[in-house]
Design a protein around this motif. Sequence first.
Motif, PDB file in Angstrom:
ATOM      1  N   LYS A 165      11.328  -0.709   4.041  1.00 42.25           N
ATOM      2  CA  LYS A 165      12.666  -1.173   3.683  1.00 42.25           C
ATOM      3  C   LYS A 165      12.739  -1.631   2.232  1.00 42.25           C
ATOM      4  CE  LYS A 165      13.883  -2.714   8.364  1.00 42.25           C
ATOM      5  NZ  LYS A 165      14.265  -3.875   9.204  1.00 42.25           N
ATOM      6  N   ALA A 166      11.579  -1.898   1.629  1.00 39.87           N
ATOM      7  CA  ALA A 166      11.542  -2.367   0.250  1.00 39.87           C
ATOM      8  C   ALA A 166      11.855  -1.234  -0.721  1.00 39.87           C
ATOM      9  CB  ALA A 166      10.173  -2.962  -0.062  1.00 39.87           C
ATOM     10  N   ALA A 167      12.329  -1.603  -1.896  1.00 42.61           N
ATOM     11  CA  ALA A 167      12.580  -0.595  -2.922  1.00 42.61           C
ATOM     12  C   ALA A 167      11.292   0.143  -3.267  1.00 42.61           C
ATOM     13  CB  ALA A 167      13.150  -1.269  -4.172  1.00 42.61           C
ATOM     14  N   CYS A 168      10.194  -0.601  -3.386  1.00 39.76           N
ATOM     15  CA  CYS A 168       8.871  -0.021  -3.605  1.00 39.76           C
ATOM     16  C   CYS A 168       7.903  -0.668  -2.627  1.00 39.76           C
ATOM     17  CB  CYS A 168       8.370  -0.282  -5.028  1.00 39.76           C
ATOM     18  SG  CYS A 168       9.276   0.597  -6.307  1.00 39.76           S
ATOM     19  N   TYR A 169       7.010   0.101  -2.097  1.00 42.05           N
ATOM     20  CA  TYR A 169       6.042  -0.472  -1.161  1.00 42.05           C
ATOM     21  C   TYR A 169       4.730   0.276  -1.278  1.00 42.05           C
ATOM     22  CZ  TYR A 169       6.906   3.561   1.924  1.00 42.05           C
ATOM     23  OH  TYR A 169       7.013   4.823   2.440  1.00 42.05           O
ATOM     24  N   GLY A 170       3.694  -0.346  -0.730  1.00 41.69           N
ATOM     25  CA  GLY A 170       2.396   0.301  -0.783  1.00 41.69           C
ATOM     26  C   GLY A 170       1.327  -0.580  -0.185  1.00 41.69           C
ATOM     27  N   ALA A 171       0.099  -0.326  -0.576  1.00 38.63           N
ATOM     28  CA  ALA A 171      -1.018  -1.022   0.039  1.00 38.63           C
ATOM     29  C   ALA A 171      -2.175  -1.138  -0.941  1.00 38.63           C
ATOM     30  CB  ALA A 171      -1.472  -0.282   1.300  1.00 38.63           C
ATOM     31  N   VAL A 172      -3.056  -2.072  -0.606  1.00 36.48           N
ATOM     32  CA  VAL A 172      -4.254  -2.316  -1.409  1.00 36.48           C
ATOM     33  C   VAL A 172      -5.450  -2.360  -0.473  1.00 36.48           C
ATOM     34  CG1 VAL A 172      -5.421  -3.936  -2.945  1.00 36.48           C
ATOM     35  CG2 VAL A 172      -2.943  -3.595  -3.147  1.00 36.48           C
ATOM     36  N   GLY A 173      -6.541  -1.701  -0.868  1.00 35.53           N
ATOM     37  CA  GLY A 173      -7.749  -1.705  -0.045  1.00 35.53           C
ATOM     38  C   GLY A 173      -7.598  -0.823   1.181  1.00 35.53           C
ATOM     39  N   ALA A 174      -8.191  -1.275   2.280  1.00 31.02           N
ATOM     40  CA  ALA A 174      -8.190  -0.484   3.507  1.00 31.02           C
ATOM     41  C   ALA A 174      -6.788  -0.227   4.041  1.00 31.02           C
ATOM     42  CB  ALA A 174      -9.022  -1.188   4.575  1.00 31.02           C
ATOM     43  N   ALA A 175      -5.830  -1.073   3.695  1.00 26.95           N
ATOM     44  CA  ALA A 175      -4.459  -0.887   4.164  1.00 26.95           C
ATOM     45  C   ALA A 175      -3.850   0.421   3.651  1.00 26.95           C
ATOM     46  CB  ALA A 175      -3.585  -2.071   3.749  1.00 26.95           C
ATOM     47  N   VAL A 176      -4.400   0.962   2.560  1.00 23.65           N
ATOM     48  CA  VAL A 176      -3.933   2.264   2.069  1.00 23.65           C
ATOM     49  C   VAL A 176      -4.125   3.315   3.159  1.00 23.65           C
ATOM     50  CG1 VAL A 176      -4.303   4.079   0.357  1.00 23.65           C
ATOM     51  CG2 VAL A 176      -4.416   1.676  -0.336  1.00 23.65           C
ATOM     52  N   LEU A 177      -5.251   3.248   3.851  1.00 17.35           N
ATOM     53  CA  LEU A 177      -5.525   4.207   4.924  1.00 17.35           C
ATOM     54  C   LEU A 177      -4.528   4.053   6.068  1.00 17.35           C
ATOM     55  CD1 LEU A 177      -7.339   6.453   5.990  1.00 17.35           C
ATOM     56  CD2 LEU A 177      -8.886   4.701   6.883  1.00 17.35           C
ATOM     57  N   TRP A 178      -4.122   2.814   6.348  1.00 20.30           N
ATOM     58  CA  TRP A 178      -3.153   2.591   7.429  1.00 20.30           C
ATOM     59  C   TRP A 178      -1.834   3.278   7.107  1.00 20.30           C
ATOM     60  CZ3 TRP A 178      -3.760  -3.475   7.993  1.00 20.30           C
ATOM     61  CH2 TRP A 178      -5.110  -3.764   8.240  1.00 20.30           C
ATOM     62  N   LEU A 179      -1.361   3.133   5.859  1.00 24.05           N
ATOM     63  CA  LEU A 179      -0.113   3.785   5.471  1.00 24.05           C
ATOM     64  C   LEU A 179      -0.255   5.303   5.510  1.00 24.05           C
ATOM     65  CD1 LEU A 179       1.317   1.717   2.467  1.00 24.05           C
ATOM     66  CD2 LEU A 179       1.874   1.535   4.883  1.00 24.05           C
ATOM     67  N   ALA A 180      -1.401   5.804   5.047  1.00 25.68           N
ATOM     68  CA  ALA A 180      -1.609   7.252   5.041  1.00 25.68           C
ATOM     69  C   ALA A 180      -1.627   7.806   6.461  1.00 25.68           C
ATOM     70  CB  ALA A 180      -2.912   7.587   4.314  1.00 25.68           C
ATOM     71  N   ARG A 181      -2.292   7.105   7.379  1.00 21.37           N
ATOM     72  CA  ARG A 181      -2.338   7.558   8.773  1.00 21.37           C
ATOM     73  C   ARG A 181      -0.951   7.571   9.405  1.00 21.37           C
ATOM     74  NH1 ARG A 181      -7.720   4.127  10.481  1.00 21.37           N
ATOM     75  NH2 ARG A 181      -9.246   5.809  10.228  1.00 21.37           N
TER      76      ARG A 181
END
Length: 328
Positions: A101-117
């Motif tokens: 819902k944010a204008a920009c969003y993302g992840a740092v560390g292992a959470a990057v994999l969660w978003l990618a999955r």
Amino acid sequence: MSFADLVRLAPDTTLRILLINAAGEHSIALAGLLQPLRLASRKLGAQRLLIELVAAPQLLQNLLLAPEQWPAANIVLLVADDDSAAMAAAESRRLIGYCQKAACYGAVGAAVLWLARAGAMAGVRTALPWALYPEVDEVADRAILTPNLFEIDGNRLSCCGGAASIDFALTLIGSMYGAGLQAQLKEALCIDRVRGAEERQRVALQARFGVLQPKLSEAVTLMEANIEEPLATDDIANLVGISRRQLERLFKQYLGSVPSRYYLELRLQRARQLLNESSHSMVQIGLMCGFSSGSHFSTAFGALFGITPREQRQRKLQPPAPVAQHQI
């Protein structure tokens, strides 16, 4: 809205950055993000930059009980150090749905994999921690995985975590509020240099491919060792002992690129580093990075980075603008 849009809005609006902590209280990645962002907020004032931190379990509970209390922030970053901390599927979907819902969003560390999955990084350049590459399975088909420290692609942000989160936070601040504020924060944090998004997770190549893909590892090592006098793709294939077609297949599967394009980007990244950190002329830098023609160098550099080599150097030579300090 892309991150570039937020950069244009930053001088005239209050930006809210929310960090969702799924990493624990002793996380290097979280501390590396939080400290520069909080320092920036203190200098600018909360009326310009508001930094909030919330634990993932607390946010999930609040989203269930009182979702109206958590309006979307301008930037939301999900932070985790270890993939073993991954949440249940339903919780993960709820959390990622909020991030989106944010204008920009993302992840740092292992959470990057969660978003990618979850498919949230589909078609987006994504800086995944090198240690997690054995876990990518089908993710490689959804995200464009890169070996870089961090990536800013449209409205999606990703960072490999660890100490790189400091570089990531300082880059966001510098982009939105200028080199002057970034310089103040570097001094306060005793940091000499901010590493750029194009810089690689140095141990990533061997860790990612090592035993499993030695030919690919060897090919990239040859490229890195031959920047000034680039090798032809056929020569690289011959040197590593495979056919050109096999080499191209490996690059496509594991790096999302073709050998010639990957090689060109390596040379241009080296050129940008030299423009920023050396006193060599632009002609010399072009030659040192394998470009016999100044016009070819300038055109290729502009196509990748969006500015000319001259503009890149001028940007670094500009003195930092003073930033008024406010206490909150």
